[in-house]
Scaffold this motif. Structure first.
Motif, PDB file in Angstrom:
ATOM      1  N   ASP A 121      55.822  68.552  42.692  1.00 30.83           N
ATOM      2  CA  ASP A 121      56.256  69.850  43.231  1.00 30.83           C
ATOM      3  C   ASP A 121      57.012  70.660  42.177  1.00 30.83           C
ATOM      4  N   ASP A 122      57.811  69.969  41.355  1.00 28.89           N
ATOM      5  CA  ASP A 122      58.521  70.658  40.266  1.00 28.89           C
ATOM      6  C   ASP A 122      57.511  71.308  39.321  1.00 28.89           C
ATOM      7  N   TYR A 123      56.480  70.542  38.990  1.00 21.71           N
ATOM      8  CA  TYR A 123      55.441  71.038  38.080  1.00 21.71           C
ATOM      9  C   TYR A 123      54.704  72.219  38.720  1.00 21.71           C
ATOM     10  N   ASP A 124      54.304  72.044  39.983  1.00 25.84           N
ATOM     11  CA  ASP A 124      53.529  73.089  40.663  1.00 25.84           C
ATOM     12  C   ASP A 124      54.321  74.392  40.780  1.00 25.84           C
ATOM     13  N   ALA A 125      55.617  74.275  41.080  1.00 28.44           N
ATOM     14  CA  ALA A 125      56.462  75.477  41.209  1.00 28.44           C
ATOM     15  C   ALA A 125      56.551  76.201  39.864  1.00 28.44           C
ATOM     16  N   PHE A 126      56.715  75.437  38.791  1.00 33.16           N
ATOM     17  CA  PHE A 126      56.772  76.035  37.451  1.00 33.16           C
ATOM     18  C   PHE A 126      55.437  76.692  37.113  1.00 33.16           C
ATOM     19  N   PHE A 127      54.356  75.980  37.358  1.00 30.62           N
ATOM     20  CA  PHE A 127      53.019  76.493  37.052  1.00 30.62           C
ATOM     21  C   PHE A 127      52.773  77.800  37.806  1.00 30.62           C
ATOM     22  N   ASN A 128      53.064  77.801  39.097  1.00 32.52           N
ATOM     23  CA  ASN A 128      52.802  78.985  39.925  1.00 32.52           C
ATOM     24  C   ASN A 128      53.662  80.172  39.502  1.00 32.52           C
ATOM     25  N   ALA A 129      54.918  79.896  39.114  1.00 34.94           N
ATOM     26  CA  ALA A 129      55.793  80.983  38.654  1.00 34.94           C
ATOM     27  C   ALA A 129      55.253  81.584  37.359  1.00 34.94           C
ATOM     28  N   LYS A 130      54.778  80.735  36.446  1.00 36.69           N
ATOM     29  CA  LYS A 130      54.251  81.223  35.169  1.00 36.69           C
ATOM     30  C   LYS A 130      52.898  81.916  35.353  1.00 36.69           C
ATOM     31  N   ALA A 131      52.135  81.482  36.367  1.00 40.19           N
ATOM     32  CA  ALA A 131      50.808  82.068  36.607  1.00 40.19           C
ATOM     33  C   ALA A 131      50.903  83.549  36.959  1.00 40.19           C
ATOM     34  N   GLU A 132      52.055  83.973  37.468  1.00 44.35           N
ATOM     35  CA  GLU A 132      52.236  85.394  37.796  1.00 44.35           C
ATOM     36  C   GLU A 132      52.247  86.253  36.525  1.00 44.35           C
ATOM     37  N   TRP A 133      52.568  85.635  35.386  1.00 49.48           N
ATOM     38  CA  TRP A 133      52.684  86.378  34.128  1.00 49.48           C
ATOM     39  C   TRP A 133      51.605  86.019  33.120  1.00 49.48           C
ATOM     40  N   HIS A 134      50.843  84.986  33.407  1.00 49.78           N
ATOM     41  CA  HIS A 134      49.832  84.524  32.455  1.00 49.78           C
ATOM     42  C   HIS A 134      48.470  84.437  33.154  1.00 49.78           C
ATOM     43  N   ASP A 135      47.603  85.367  32.788  1.00 44.93           N
ATOM     44  CA  ASP A 135      46.299  85.480  33.448  1.00 44.93           C
ATOM     45  C   ASP A 135      45.511  84.176  33.447  1.00 44.93           C
ATOM     46  N   ASN A 136      45.532  83.468  32.318  1.00 47.55           N
ATOM     47  CA  ASN A 136      44.670  82.279  32.243  1.00 47.55           C
ATOM     48  C   ASN A 136      45.149  81.159  33.162  1.00 47.55           C
ATOM     49  N   LEU A 137      46.453  81.098  33.459  1.00 48.69           N
ATOM     50  CA  LEU A 137      46.934  80.100  34.423  1.00 48.69           C
ATOM     51  C   LEU A 137      46.494  80.506  35.826  1.00 48.69           C
ATOM     52  N   ASP A 138      46.626  81.792  36.103  1.00 50.40           N
ATOM     53  CA  ASP A 138      46.278  82.305  37.424  1.00 50.40           C
ATOM     54  C   ASP A 138      44.798  82.069  37.737  1.00 50.40           C
ATOM     55  N   SER A 139      43.959  82.170  36.699  1.00 55.52           N
ATOM     56  CA  SER A 139      42.512  82.050  36.928  1.00 55.52           C
ATOM     57  C   SER A 139      41.979  80.626  36.720  1.00 55.52           C
ATOM     58  N   ALA A 140      42.859  79.690  36.377  1.00 50.67           N
ATOM     59  CA  ALA A 140      42.409  78.299  36.166  1.00 50.67           C
ATOM     60  C   ALA A 140      41.896  77.718  37.474  1.00 50.67           C
ATOM     61  N   SER A 141      40.832  76.923  37.372  1.00 44.56           N
ATOM     62  CA  SER A 141      40.270  76.302  38.576  1.00 44.56           C
ATOM     63  C   SER A 141      41.216  75.233  39.115  1.00 44.56           C
ATOM     64  N   ARG A 142      41.026  74.879  40.366  1.00 46.25           N
ATOM     65  CA  ARG A 142      41.846  73.837  40.982  1.00 46.25           C
ATOM     66  C   ARG A 142      41.719  72.524  40.205  1.00 46.25           C
ATOM     67  N   GLN A 143      40.500  72.237  39.743  1.00 49.35           N
ATOM     68  CA  GLN A 143      40.250  71.013  38.982  1.00 49.35           C
ATOM     69  C   GLN A 143      41.021  71.018  37.648  1.00 49.35           C
ATOM     70  N   THR A 144      41.013  72.165  36.959  1.00 49.56           N
ATOM     71  CA  THR A 144      41.752  72.283  35.695  1.00 49.56           C
ATOM     72  C   THR A 144      43.244  72.115  35.929  1.00 49.56           C
ATOM     73  N   LYS A 145      43.758  72.747  36.990  1.00 52.04           N
ATOM     74  CA  LYS A 145      45.187  72.638  37.309  1.00 52.04           C
ATOM     75  C   LYS A 145      45.572  71.189  37.598  1.00 52.04           C
ATOM     76  N   SER A 146      44.737  70.521  38.370  1.00 50.17           N
ATOM     77  CA  SER A 146      45.013  69.136  38.738  1.00 50.17           C
ATOM     78  C   SER A 146      44.986  68.215  37.521  1.00 50.17           C
ATOM     79  N   LYS A 147      43.986  68.423  36.649  1.00 51.62           N
ATOM     80  CA  LYS A 147      43.877  67.592  35.437  1.00 51.62           C
ATOM     81  C   LYS A 147      45.048  67.843  34.508  1.00 51.62           C
ATOM     82  N   ALA A 148      45.442  69.113  34.352  1.00 45.95           N
ATOM     83  CA  ALA A 148      46.570  69.449  33.468  1.00 45.95           C
ATOM     84  C   ALA A 148      47.842  68.745  33.951  1.00 45.95           C
ATOM     85  N   ARG A 149      48.065  68.765  35.254  1.00 48.04           N
ATOM     86  CA  ARG A 149      49.271  68.110  35.805  1.00 48.04           C
ATOM     87  C   ARG A 149      49.220  66.606  35.574  1.00 48.04           C
TER      88      ARG A 149
END
Length: 196
Positions: A121-149
């Motif tokens: 949850d700590d990771y997801d909250a950070f990721f989601n907060a940064k995704a508001e400012w970084h297009d490539n995080l916002d557009s990353a697929s669910r699979q990419t997000k899961s693998k990155a975590r």
């Protein structure tokens, strides 16, 4: 939104400590990145099954290690396991702003506030907060997000920053490494909970 990017390409192979020690050793011997690459590829220094995997892993390791000075590469090649883990972590944080910022913004305050459990949850909250400012995080697929975590938490374990239950570990760098980091970039000691 910002156009500057947080790269998630650290999913190639987690910390790659063993491979980093091999490459650092070759660099200390050859002092030429082209020669190091040739040797790694010709001798399959990582013992991979395919050449494409070998090329990919070497590319990832060399990008990180090129951010370390020669004295740090020598220590990585010949030093202790603890020193190797700390230096690989430093190289990872220099290569990936996403990981550097997570460490400074999430891990350090957690540690200093005696909240030693690091959660998804700590990771997801950070990721989601940064995704508001970084297009490539916002557009990353669910699979990419899961693998990155998944790979990120594996890296933290392999480098000794968290234990098996994701609890933060106090980092105690030896005097030689502390001095090496402090001399050129004292701020980077903060990347090691308990040292900054």
């Amino acid at each position: 939104m910002s156009t500057s990017k947080y790269s998630l390409s650290f999913t190639t192979g987690a910390a790659l400590i063993r491979e980093s020690i091999v490459v650092a050793g070759l660099y200390v011997e050859l002092h030429d990145w082209s020669a190091v690459r040739c040797k790694v590829l010709s001798e399959n220094s990582f013992q991979t099954r395919t050449e494409s995997t070998l090329r990919k892993l070497y590319g990832e390791v060399s990008r990180r290690l090129k951010l370390l000075s020669d004295d740090k590469l020598l220590l990585l090649a010949v030093g202790s396991e603890a020193q190797a883990k700390a230096l690989v972590w430093l190289a990872i944080c220099r290569q990936y702003k996403f990981i550097y910022d997570f460490t400074i913004e999430i891990i350090v305050p957690h540690y200093e506030g005696a909240r030693f459990l690091l959660t998804h949850d700590d990771y997801d909250a950070f990721f989601n907060a940064k995704a508001e400012w970084h297009d490539n995080l916002d557009s990353a697929s669910r699979q990419t997000k899961s693998k990155a975590r998944q790979v990120f938490f594996k890296m933290l374990k392999e480098c000794g920053l968290i234990g098996d239950s994701n609890e933060l570990q106090h980092q105690k760098l030896d005097e030689q490494l502390t001095k090496m980091i402090k001399t050129l970039s004292p701020d980077e000691l903060r990347l090691y909970p308990g040292m900054g």
